[in-house]
Scaffold this motif. Sequence first.
Motif, mmCIF file in Angstrom:
data_model
loop_
_atom_site.group_PDB
_atom_site.id
_atom_site.type_symbol
_atom_site.label_atom_id
_atom_site.label_comp_id
_atom_site.label_asym_id
_atom_site.label_seq_id
_atom_site.Cartn_x
_atom_site.Cartn_y
_atom_site.Cartn_z
ATOM 1 N N THR A 498 0.851 -1.188 0.000
ATOM 2 C CA THR A 498 0.000 0.000 0.000
ATOM 3 C C THR A 498 0.883 1.233 0.000
ATOM 4 O O THR A 498 1.604 1.496 0.966
ATOM 5 C CB THR A 498 -0.919 0.028 1.235
ATOM 6 O OG1 THR A 498 -1.692 -1.175 1.282
ATOM 7 C CG2 THR A 498 -1.851 1.228 1.188
ATOM 8 N N PHE A 499 0.831 1.993 -1.103
ATOM 9 C CA PHE A 499 1.621 3.209 -1.257
ATOM 10 C C PHE A 499 0.664 4.372 -1.508
ATOM 11 O O PHE A 499 -0.208 4.299 -2.381
ATOM 12 C CB PHE A 499 2.588 3.077 -2.435
ATOM 13 C CG PHE A 499 3.656 2.040 -2.216
ATOM 14 C CD1 PHE A 499 4.893 2.403 -1.684
ATOM 15 C CD2 PHE A 499 3.430 0.710 -2.544
ATOM 16 C CE1 PHE A 499 5.877 1.439 -1.472
ATOM 17 C CE2 PHE A 499 4.406 -0.251 -2.333
ATOM 18 C CZ PHE A 499 5.638 0.119 -1.804
ATOM 19 N N ALA A 500 0.821 5.440 -0.735
ATOM 20 C CA ALA A 500 -0.059 6.607 -0.831
ATOM 21 C C ALA A 500 0.770 7.857 -1.132
ATOM 22 O O ALA A 500 1.752 8.128 -0.434
ATOM 23 C CB ALA A 500 -0.840 6.794 0.466
ATOM 24 N N TYR A 501 0.384 8.599 -2.148
ATOM 25 C CA TYR A 501 1.117 9.820 -2.516
ATOM 26 C C TYR A 501 0.633 10.977 -1.649
ATOM 27 O O TYR A 501 -0.566 11.174 -1.452
ATOM 28 C CB TYR A 501 0.899 10.137 -3.994
ATOM 29 C CG TYR A 501 1.769 11.246 -4.512
ATOM 30 C CD1 TYR A 501 3.148 11.221 -4.314
ATOM 31 C CD2 TYR A 501 1.222 12.323 -5.215
ATOM 32 C CE1 TYR A 501 3.961 12.245 -4.794
ATOM 33 C CE2 TYR A 501 2.018 13.338 -5.712
ATOM 34 C CZ TYR A 501 3.393 13.291 -5.497
ATOM 35 O OH TYR A 501 4.202 14.311 -5.971
ATOM 36 N N ASP A 502 1.580 11.725 -1.103
ATOM 37 C CA ASP A 502 1.248 12.831 -0.196
ATOM 38 C C ASP A 502 1.968 14.096 -0.640
ATOM 39 O O ASP A 502 3.196 14.144 -0.663
ATOM 40 C CB ASP A 502 1.665 12.480 1.243
ATOM 41 C CG ASP A 502 1.561 13.673 2.181
ATOM 42 O OD1 ASP A 502 0.604 14.460 2.026
ATOM 43 O OD2 ASP A 502 2.447 13.824 3.043
ATOM 44 N N THR A 503 1.197 15.122 -0.985
ATOM 45 C CA THR A 503 1.776 16.423 -1.355
ATOM 46 C C THR A 503 1.582 17.457 -0.245
ATOM 47 O O THR A 503 1.956 18.615 -0.414
ATOM 48 C CB THR A 503 1.124 16.945 -2.647
ATOM 49 O OG1 THR A 503 -0.287 17.101 -2.428
ATOM 50 C CG2 THR A 503 1.368 15.998 -3.809
ATOM 51 N N ASP A 504 1.007 17.032 0.880
ATOM 52 C CA ASP A 504 0.637 17.981 1.938
ATOM 53 C C ASP A 504 1.638 18.029 3.094
ATOM 54 O O ASP A 504 1.400 18.726 4.078
ATOM 55 C CB ASP A 504 -0.750 17.629 2.493
ATOM 56 C CG ASP A 504 -1.836 17.749 1.437
ATOM 57 O OD1 ASP A 504 -1.715 18.652 0.583
ATOM 58 O OD2 ASP A 504 -2.771 16.932 1.445
ATOM 59 N N GLY A 505 2.710 17.270 3.018
ATOM 60 C CA GLY A 505 3.709 17.300 4.087
ATOM 61 C C GLY A 505 3.177 16.780 5.407
ATOM 62 O O GLY A 505 3.518 17.301 6.480
ATOM 63 N N LEU A 506 2.354 15.725 5.354
ATOM 64 C CA LEU A 506 1.794 15.155 6.579
ATOM 65 C C LEU A 506 2.874 14.433 7.390
ATOM 66 O O LEU A 506 3.789 13.833 6.832
ATOM 67 C CB LEU A 506 0.690 14.166 6.238
ATOM 68 C CG LEU A 506 -0.592 14.739 5.622
ATOM 69 C CD1 LEU A 506 -1.475 13.607 5.105
ATOM 70 C CD2 LEU A 506 -1.354 15.583 6.639
ATOM 71 N N LEU A 507 2.738 14.495 8.698
ATOM 72 C CA LEU A 507 3.598 13.707 9.571
ATOM 73 C C LEU A 507 3.071 12.277 9.637
ATOM 74 O O LEU A 507 1.876 12.049 9.489
ATOM 75 C CB LEU A 507 3.620 14.301 10.978
ATOM 76 C CG LEU A 507 4.206 15.712 11.120
ATOM 77 C CD1 LEU A 507 4.045 16.201 12.548
ATOM 78 C CD2 LEU A 507 5.673 15.741 10.704
ATOM 79 N N SER A 508 3.973 11.318 9.884
ATOM 80 C CA SER A 508 3.535 9.934 9.984
ATOM 81 C C SER A 508 4.285 9.222 11.101
ATOM 82 O O SER A 508 5.426 9.567 11.420
ATOM 83 C CB SER A 508 3.749 9.199 8.664
ATOM 84 O OG SER A 508 5.128 9.081 8.371
ATOM 85 N N LEU A 509 3.622 8.223 11.687
ATOM 86 C CA LEU A 509 4.257 7.353 12.666
ATOM 87 C C LEU A 509 4.973 6.216 11.932
ATOM 88 O O LEU A 509 4.845 6.060 10.717
ATOM 89 C CB LEU A 509 3.207 6.802 13.633
ATOM 90 C CG LEU A 509 2.492 7.860 14.479
ATOM 91 C CD1 LEU A 509 1.377 7.218 15.302
ATOM 92 C CD2 LEU A 509 3.467 8.593 15.395
ATOM 93 N N ASN A 510 5.713 5.404 12.674
ATOM 94 C CA ASN A 510 6.588 4.436 12.018
ATOM 95 C C ASN A 510 5.873 3.244 11.407
ATOM 96 O O ASN A 510 6.511 2.371 10.846
ATOM 97 C CB ASN A 510 7.676 3.947 12.981
ATOM 98 C CG ASN A 510 7.109 3.165 14.141
ATOM 99 O OD1 ASN A 510 6.084 3.517 14.699
ATOM 100 N ND2 ASN A 510 7.782 2.092 14.520
ATOM 101 N N SER A 511 4.554 3.197 11.476
ATOM 102 C CA SER A 511 3.814 2.196 10.705
ATOM 103 C C SER A 511 3.526 2.702 9.293
ATOM 104 O O SER A 511 3.030 1.958 8.445
ATOM 105 C CB SER A 511 2.498 1.847 11.401
ATOM 106 O OG SER A 511 1.711 3.003 11.580
ATOM 107 N N ALA A 512 3.867 3.971 9.046
ATOM 108 C CA ALA A 512 3.712 4.588 7.721
ATOM 109 C C ALA A 512 5.035 5.270 7.384
ATOM 110 O O ALA A 512 5.281 6.404 7.788
ATOM 111 C CB ALA A 512 2.565 5.590 7.722
ATOM 112 N N ASN A 513 5.883 4.563 6.670
ATOM 113 C CA ASN A 513 7.217 5.066 6.377
ATOM 114 C C ASN A 513 7.239 5.921 5.117
ATOM 115 O O ASN A 513 6.250 5.991 4.391
ATOM 116 C CB ASN A 513 8.204 3.903 6.292
ATOM 117 C CG ASN A 513 8.397 3.240 7.644
ATOM 118 O OD1 ASN A 513 8.136 3.833 8.689
ATOM 119 N ND2 ASN A 513 8.835 1.992 7.640
#
Length: 612
Positions: A498-513
């Motif tokens: 599962t790969f998600a493109y992010d252009t908003d500069g969201l922060l993520s925890l280590n389950s979402a690298n």
Amino acid sequence: MTIADIITKHNISDATLKNWHKLNYIKDINNITEEELNQIIQKKDASRRNKKNSLETIIPKTYLSSESSATLLQQLLDLKDTYEVEENTLLFYIIKKVLANKFTAEIETEVKNILGNIVEPDADFLTALEKMQFNFSSDDDFIGALYMSLKSIGDRTKTGVFYTPAKIVDLCVSKIDDIYTKNSICDPACGSGNFLIKIFNKLSERFDEKEIISKIYGIDIDPTAVLICKLNLYNLTKNINFNEIHILNEDFLFADIPNNFDVIIGNPPWGAKYLPDYINKLTESYSKIIARYDSFALFIHNSLNHLNENGSLIFILPSSIINIERHEAIRQEILQYSISEIADLGRQFSEVYTDTVFFKMTKSDADDDSMIYNGKITEYRDIFNNNPYTSFLVSSNPITKSILDKIKNADSYFLNTNNIKYCLGIVTGNNKDFIRSVKEENYEPVVSGKNLEKFYVNSKSIEKYILYRPEKFQQVADTSLYRSSNKILYKFVGKKLTFAYDTDGLLSLNSANVISLPDDLDGYYITAILNSRLTQLFFDEYYNTHKVLKNHIQHFPIYNLPDNLVAQIVDFSKQIIKQKNYLLHYEDIEDILYTNLELTNNEIDYLRKNIN
């Protein structure tokens, strides 16, 4: 205490100490008190179940051949608790009862030398023990099962030791070709002897006990296990002297072994935790590269040194031997010889969540290109040598192999250049302190793996908020990587990519690298390729794991398509992300990829039916 003192005494890494200091658990990292350290360790143990330090014990029912043996074992443990009998005392009296008239004064001295102080138990305990009927199979290592039940899970985890279920021992012994022609069979991590008991019983069909004892050898680092192993074999004989039995209390990796063997068989330790001094010793005796091997790989390496020409190695191993990058060196070493059989056994150890494999090889020239792979005869050498990391994976069927060949031969590039940055999501060290379920002032949404869908972040599902203070977190990447407007987030754990493109500069925890892309790479296009069935098939066949690692992604092909086709895929990807529905144009993207690779109708049908 100095850092060096702590590392040696408590087996705590330098990195862990620095993290504790960063989290304010330690005030002065250059002057740590024993009291301060004990408080941290106690707090850690109280806050979560730490398997390494667990005192839990488990009756190893699968280790025994019958339910009645397991029932008897439980009765003995209940008896121990009822009369508050010391562990060594219980073990002593069970040995005495099992051996019965073979428990001589000489054996008693030997047992007491190993077990140590034996406290005289309550007379009522001895009476109750005397009344118990000890009926168990001669194939069972009953004393060893008791010893195992008295040891904590933590003890066994630290040493990488988990005893092998009876049915797996039977499988391994049955795989010794022409067992009656073998002059020497060794278990280099014999424990209390479950493999050697079954080998003894098998050989007794053809040979007398003296000849059998001359053929079998065992080595183990645990003196109590070695004692039990010798007692088990001694109890199977009638006229053998206890000291004639070849079971050595030594470390196989450094043992002075007088001869080589026709067969080396067993279940070597997996993932043993070695202290720095031991690693230095390994480096001196082997090499720096080999010293970094996992304990099971070290046993394979040393077993190859101690096999006779054309000798067989039969081991039960963790499934990581098959495809994990860090084990590539031992796989390359194995491929210098001939592999006979590999079989996926699934999860076999109740205390360990790792899948297992049966592995058999022969110390002979690497000229045979066929082996038995999960029950089928397979040509393997060229496949393994050409796999990423020299992985021991074979395509499951001809259609899969054909598709993979087309993927590998396609004009592609890879996400492995220096200007592509990979990082873990934030590791706070304590989510209770840093994460909120309701948005507070200055807090912002933080993405976890469950918020990721193919192509996009499901912002409506975000239920966690964080105050971004990187200096307070246990582990954090450069802020610019999280804030990048051209980045891809991916689920770290899960067999479905599962790969998600992010252009908003969201922060993520280590389950979402994070994969941070340079401006000259189109994130919409790369996201589409990474989410494709082709990439999923590549991942399934070459890695077959539930963890998606940087090194896996760096091997995924990104196809060099004509500009007009790239533009179409980018447009489809943008529409999917805008509408938050990956099914909107998923098949349109797939059709472009299938046409480019010139897949047949059968291959396309296979992908659509089997890869989701």
